[in-house]
Design a protein around this motif. Structure first.
Motif, PDB file in Angstrom:
ATOM      1  N   ARG A 109       0.825  -1.201   0.000  1.00  0.00           N
ATOM      2  CA  ARG A 109       0.000   0.000   0.000  1.00  0.00           C
ATOM      3  C   ARG A 109       0.866   1.261   0.000  1.00  0.00           C
ATOM      4  NH1 ARG A 109      -2.677  -4.011   2.519  1.00  0.00           N
ATOM      5  NH2 ARG A 109      -4.973  -4.083   2.477  1.00  0.00           N
ATOM      6  N   THR A 110       1.942   1.254   0.755  1.00  0.00           N
ATOM      7  CA  THR A 110       2.821   2.423   0.844  1.00  0.00           C
ATOM      8  C   THR A 110       3.461   2.741  -0.502  1.00  0.00           C
ATOM      9  OG1 THR A 110       3.275   1.989   3.184  1.00  0.00           O
ATOM     10  CG2 THR A 110       4.839   3.385   2.015  1.00  0.00           C
ATOM     11  N   ARG A 111       3.935   1.718  -1.194  1.00  0.00           N
ATOM     12  CA  ARG A 111       4.600   1.969  -2.482  1.00  0.00           C
ATOM     13  C   ARG A 111       3.617   2.423  -3.553  1.00  0.00           C
ATOM     14  NH1 ARG A 111       9.402   3.466  -2.115  1.00  0.00           N
ATOM     15  NH2 ARG A 111       9.321   3.453  -4.381  1.00  0.00           N
ATOM     16  N   ALA A 112       2.335   2.147  -3.382  1.00  0.00           N
ATOM     17  CA  ALA A 112       1.328   2.566  -4.365  1.00  0.00           C
ATOM     18  C   ALA A 112       0.915   4.017  -4.183  1.00  0.00           C
ATOM     19  CB  ALA A 112       0.096   1.666  -4.278  1.00  0.00           C
ATOM     20  N   LEU A 113       1.342   4.644  -3.099  1.00  0.00           N
ATOM     21  CA  LEU A 113       0.975   6.039  -2.849  1.00  0.00           C
ATOM     22  C   LEU A 113       1.747   6.982  -3.763  1.00  0.00           C
ATOM     23  CD1 LEU A 113       1.080   5.918   1.052  1.00  0.00           C
ATOM     24  CD2 LEU A 113      -0.980   5.998  -0.385  1.00  0.00           C
ATOM     25  N   ARG A 114       1.174   8.139  -3.994  1.00  0.00           N
ATOM     26  CA  ARG A 114       1.881   9.180  -4.741  1.00  0.00           C
ATOM     27  C   ARG A 114       2.552  10.170  -3.809  1.00  0.00           C
ATOM     28  NH1 ARG A 114      -0.943  12.211  -9.332  1.00  0.00           N
ATOM     29  NH2 ARG A 114       1.235  12.840  -9.508  1.00  0.00           N
ATOM     30  N   ARG A 115       2.059  10.270  -2.567  1.00  0.00           N
ATOM     31  CA  ARG A 115       2.664  11.203  -1.605  1.00  0.00           C
ATOM     32  C   ARG A 115       2.299  10.772  -0.190  1.00  0.00           C
ATOM     33  NH1 ARG A 115       2.014  17.578  -2.515  1.00  0.00           N
ATOM     34  NH2 ARG A 115       3.339  16.957  -4.266  1.00  0.00           N
ATOM     35  N   VAL A 116       3.230  10.992   0.736  1.00  0.00           N
ATOM     36  CA  VAL A 116       2.943  10.863   2.157  1.00  0.00           C
ATOM     37  C   VAL A 116       3.185  12.228   2.797  1.00  0.00           C
ATOM     38  CG1 VAL A 116       3.440   8.400   2.340  1.00  0.00           C
ATOM     39  CG2 VAL A 116       5.305  10.040   2.623  1.00  0.00           C
ATOM     40  N   VAL A 117       2.285  12.616   3.688  1.00  0.00           N
ATOM     41  CA  VAL A 117       2.410  13.856   4.449  1.00  0.00           C
ATOM     42  C   VAL A 117       2.446  13.460   5.914  1.00  0.00           C
ATOM     43  CG1 VAL A 117       1.404  16.108   4.980  1.00  0.00           C
ATOM     44  CG2 VAL A 117       1.189  15.157   2.664  1.00  0.00           C
ATOM     45  N   LEU A 118       3.571  13.748   6.575  1.00  0.00           N
ATOM     46  CA  LEU A 118       3.842  13.194   7.893  1.00  0.00           C
ATOM     47  C   LEU A 118       4.154  14.292   8.893  1.00  0.00           C
ATOM     48  CD1 LEU A 118       6.285  10.455   6.551  1.00  0.00           C
ATOM     49  CD2 LEU A 118       3.800  10.243   6.839  1.00  0.00           C
ATOM     50  N   GLN A 119       3.521  14.228  10.046  1.00  0.00           N
ATOM     51  CA  GLN A 119       3.791  15.194  11.108  1.00  0.00           C
ATOM     52  C   GLN A 119       4.131  14.428  12.380  1.00  0.00           C
ATOM     53  OE1 GLN A 119       1.021  16.595  13.855  1.00  0.00           O
ATOM     54  NE2 GLN A 119       3.065  16.581  14.784  1.00  0.00           N
ATOM     55  N   PRO A 120       5.435  14.145  12.568  1.00  0.00           N
ATOM     56  CA  PRO A 120       5.839  13.486  13.804  1.00  0.00           C
ATOM     57  C   PRO A 120       5.897  14.477  14.964  1.00  0.00           C
ATOM     58  CG  PRO A 120       7.753  13.901  12.425  1.00  0.00           C
ATOM     59  CD  PRO A 120       6.554  14.357  11.643  1.00  0.00           C
ATOM     60  N   ASN A 121       5.536  14.018  16.142  1.00  0.00           N
ATOM     61  CA  ASN A 121       5.673  14.869  17.324  1.00  0.00           C
ATOM     62  C   ASN A 121       7.125  14.955  17.772  1.00  0.00           C
ATOM     63  OD1 ASN A 121       2.946  15.434  17.449  1.00  0.00           O
ATOM     64  ND2 ASN A 121       2.503  13.763  18.870  1.00  0.00           N
ATOM     65  N   PHE A 122       7.914  13.949  17.421  1.00  0.00           N
ATOM     66  CA  PHE A 122       9.345  13.932  17.722  1.00  0.00           C
ATOM     67  C   PHE A 122       9.981  12.893  16.804  1.00  0.00           C
ATOM     68  CE2 PHE A 122       6.932  11.353  20.728  1.00  0.00           C
ATOM     69  CZ  PHE A 122       7.488  10.101  20.540  1.00  0.00           C
ATOM     70  N   GLY A 123      11.316  12.914  16.715  1.00  0.00           N
ATOM     71  CA  GLY A 123      12.018  11.928  15.895  1.00  0.00           C
ATOM     72  C   GLY A 123      12.072  12.270  14.423  1.00  0.00           C
ATOM     73  N   HIS A 124      12.142  13.560  14.092  1.00  0.00           N
ATOM     74  CA  HIS A 124      12.129  13.975  12.683  1.00  0.00           C
ATOM     75  C   HIS A 124      13.322  13.407  11.898  1.00  0.00           C
ATOM     76  CE1 HIS A 124       9.506  16.831  14.708  1.00  0.00           C
ATOM     77  NE2 HIS A 124       8.947  17.076  13.539  1.00  0.00           N
ATOM     78  N   GLU A 125      14.505  13.409  12.520  1.00  0.00           N
ATOM     79  CA  GLU A 125      15.672  12.905  11.797  1.00  0.00           C
ATOM     80  C   GLU A 125      15.522  11.422  11.499  1.00  0.00           C
ATOM     81  OE1 GLU A 125      20.545  12.552  12.115  1.00  0.00           O
ATOM     82  OE2 GLU A 125      19.463  13.850  13.523  1.00  0.00           O
ATOM     83  N   LEU A 126      15.057  10.659  12.468  1.00  0.00           N
ATOM     84  CA  LEU A 126      14.817   9.230  12.239  1.00  0.00           C
ATOM     85  C   LEU A 126      13.875   9.031  11.062  1.00  0.00           C
ATOM     86  CD1 LEU A 126      13.982   6.584  14.948  1.00  0.00           C
ATOM     87  CD2 LEU A 126      12.553   6.784  12.921  1.00  0.00           C
ATOM     88  N   LEU A 127      12.824   9.830  10.993  1.00  0.00           N
ATOM     89  CA  LEU A 127      11.835   9.687   9.921  1.00  0.00           C
ATOM     90  C   LEU A 127      12.437  10.076   8.569  1.00  0.00           C
ATOM     91  CD1 LEU A 127       8.996   8.938   9.158  1.00  0.00           C
ATOM     92  CD2 LEU A 127       8.248  11.240   9.773  1.00  0.00           C
ATOM     93  N   ARG A 128      13.220  11.158   8.528  1.00  0.00           N
ATOM     94  CA  ARG A 128      13.861  11.536   7.262  1.00  0.00           C
ATOM     95  C   ARG A 128      14.783  10.429   6.767  1.00  0.00           C
ATOM     96  NH1 ARG A 128      14.204  16.543  10.173  1.00  0.00           N
ATOM     97  NH2 ARG A 128      12.699  18.026   9.321  1.00  0.00           N
ATOM     98  N   ARG A 129      15.544   9.853   7.670  1.00  0.00           N
ATOM     99  CA  ARG A 129      16.477   8.796   7.276  1.00  0.00           C
ATOM    100  C   ARG A 129      15.728   7.540   6.822  1.00  0.00           C
ATOM    101  NH1 ARG A 129      21.705   9.961   8.057  1.00  0.00           N
ATOM    102  NH2 ARG A 129      22.219  11.708   9.426  1.00  0.00           N
ATOM    103  N   TRP A 130      14.607   7.220   7.476  1.00  0.00           N
ATOM    104  CA  TRP A 130      13.831   6.063   7.038  1.00  0.00           C
ATOM    105  C   TRP A 130      13.271   6.296   5.641  1.00  0.00           C
ATOM    106  CZ3 TRP A 130       9.072   4.778   5.218  1.00  0.00           C
ATOM    107  CH2 TRP A 130       8.749   3.417   5.205  1.00  0.00           C
ATOM    108  N   LEU A 131      12.748   7.469   5.395  1.00  0.00           N
ATOM    109  CA  LEU A 131      12.177   7.770   4.079  1.00  0.00           C
ATOM    110  C   LEU A 131      13.220   7.612   2.974  1.00  0.00           C
ATOM    111  CD1 LEU A 131      10.048  10.917   5.009  1.00  0.00           C
ATOM    112  CD2 LEU A 131       9.145   8.740   4.188  1.00  0.00           C
TER     113      LEU A 131
END
Length: 244
Positions: A109-131
């Motif tokens: 399902r994730t790979r079929a998306l055209r865009r993800v919009v994400l608002q983490p309360n914390f851990g922004h660097e972890l999320l950028r690196r995962w993306l």
């Protein structure tokens, strides 16, 4: 017209217009309802794993007379969605690790998306690196202030899968604070960095003054203070350039 708080308004700005959107962890359903009412998207999905939020979302949708355009679904993460059913998925108001679990839990399902919009309360660097590690390209970010807190919203789109991720040439501050946020600059960024720097300075001082300070934690806190101080100096210089 349904009004959105500054945080949700900033998220709405990053949703792909004209295509279906799904709000994961929707709670009250205000975001998908507002996007449909404004004509930004033709259809939306308000998804949550708990009965209480699902009931609140249904009440919002019914009250605004848009049950034919907003489907309320109960389920974990992306499970309530069929593959390709939504172009944009919004996941907001959670920690970065929870957001990662949601995206990683249903890779088809994730790979079929055209865009993800994400608002983490914390851990922004972890999320950028995962993306980046999972072949998503960060395309924009928004910094906003709402009810006494700063929020950074990330927008990313699937990149062409390769044998290894195409790591961007970001420095430590860009990974931690956000390349688009730093590039955009402005007084809000200065306020954000000033606030964060004060918190980290107090944290570093407390760790250093402990009866048995942990050298690794002290070093990490000190490095964070230096990173924030450098970013703040650059942001201030950009906002208040000297005479030519």
């Amino acid at each position: 017209m349904l009004q959105l708080c500054p945080r949700l308004a900033a998220i709405a700005e990053l949703v792909l217009p004209g295509q279906p959107v799904a709000d994961i962890g929707t709670d009250h359903g205000r975001l998908p309802a507002a996007l449909v009412l404004r004509g930004t998207v033709p259809r939306a999905f308000a998804c949550d794993r708990a009965a209480g939020p699902v009931a609140r979302a249904r009440a919002t949708i019914t009250r605004n007379g848009i049950a034919d355009r907003v489907a309320v679904r109960m389920g974990e993460g992306l499970a309530p969605l069929a593959i390709g059913e939504a172009a944009t998925v919004v996941v907001a108001g959670m920690g970065a690790e929870t957001i990662v679990r949601i995206l990683a839990g249903h890779p088809d399902r994730t790979r079929a998306l055209r865009r993800v919009v994400l608002q983490p309360n914390f851990g922004h660097e972890l999320l950028r690196r995962w993306l980046v590690a999972h072949h998503f390209a960060l395309i924009d970010e928004r910094l906003t202030f709402d009810r006494g807190r700063f929020y950074t919203i990330l927008a990313a789109e699937p990149a062409e899968p390769t044998t290894s991720p195409d790591w961007p040439d970001w420095d430590d501050a860009e990974w931690a604070i956000g390349p688009f946020v730093l590039r955009r600059g402005g007084l809000l960024l200065i306020d954000h960095l000033t606030s964060e720097l004060r918190l980290r300075e107090a944290e570093a001082a407390g760790l250093a003054q402990a009866s048995a300070p942990d050298p690794a934690r002290v070093a990490a806190a000190t490095a964070r203070v230096a990173l924030l101080a450098g970013a703040l100096a650059k942001a201030t210089a950009l906002a208040h350039p000297g005479a030519a």
